[in-house]
Motif scaffolding. Structure first.
Motif: not given
Length: 96
Positions: A54-74
């Motif tokens: 999908p083009v132009g999808r917006r993500y919440s700040d909470d989702f973005k933090r979750q993704v970045v946290r997951h990236m660092h933890e793993h």
């Protein structure tokens, strides 16, 4: 519409997964860049498919933090993380 059909992508992915050659050799056989093939394979393995995103999808700040946290933890790369969450372009993680 993308430059490559889903059928073409799946053929290239299968050639890589079922063969004994690396990304570069398989990509060269199909006339594509190896990093593109690597992205398709990662997306396929994460079961997010290779079809258009999908083009132009917006993500919440909470989702973005979750993704970045997951990236660092793993200890994942941006490409691996984007594939895991089905985000398409890994470059957006650098912005987050």
């Amino acid at each position: 519409m993308g430059k490559y059909t889903e059928r073409f992508k799946l053929t290239a992915i299968s050639a890589y997964l079922e063969g004994n050659n690396g990304f570069r050799k398989v990509a060269q056989h199909f006339g594509i860049d190896f990093s593109l093939l690597r992205r398709w394979v990662a997306s396929h393995q994460a079961d997010s498919g290779v079809g258009p995103k999908p083009v132009g999808r917006r993500y919440s700040d909470d989702f973005k933090r979750q993704v970045v946290r997951h990236m660092h933890e793993h200890r994942l790369s941006m490409r691996q993380t984007a594939a895991h969450f089905g985000l398409g372009q890994s470059s957006r993680l650098g912005i987050w």
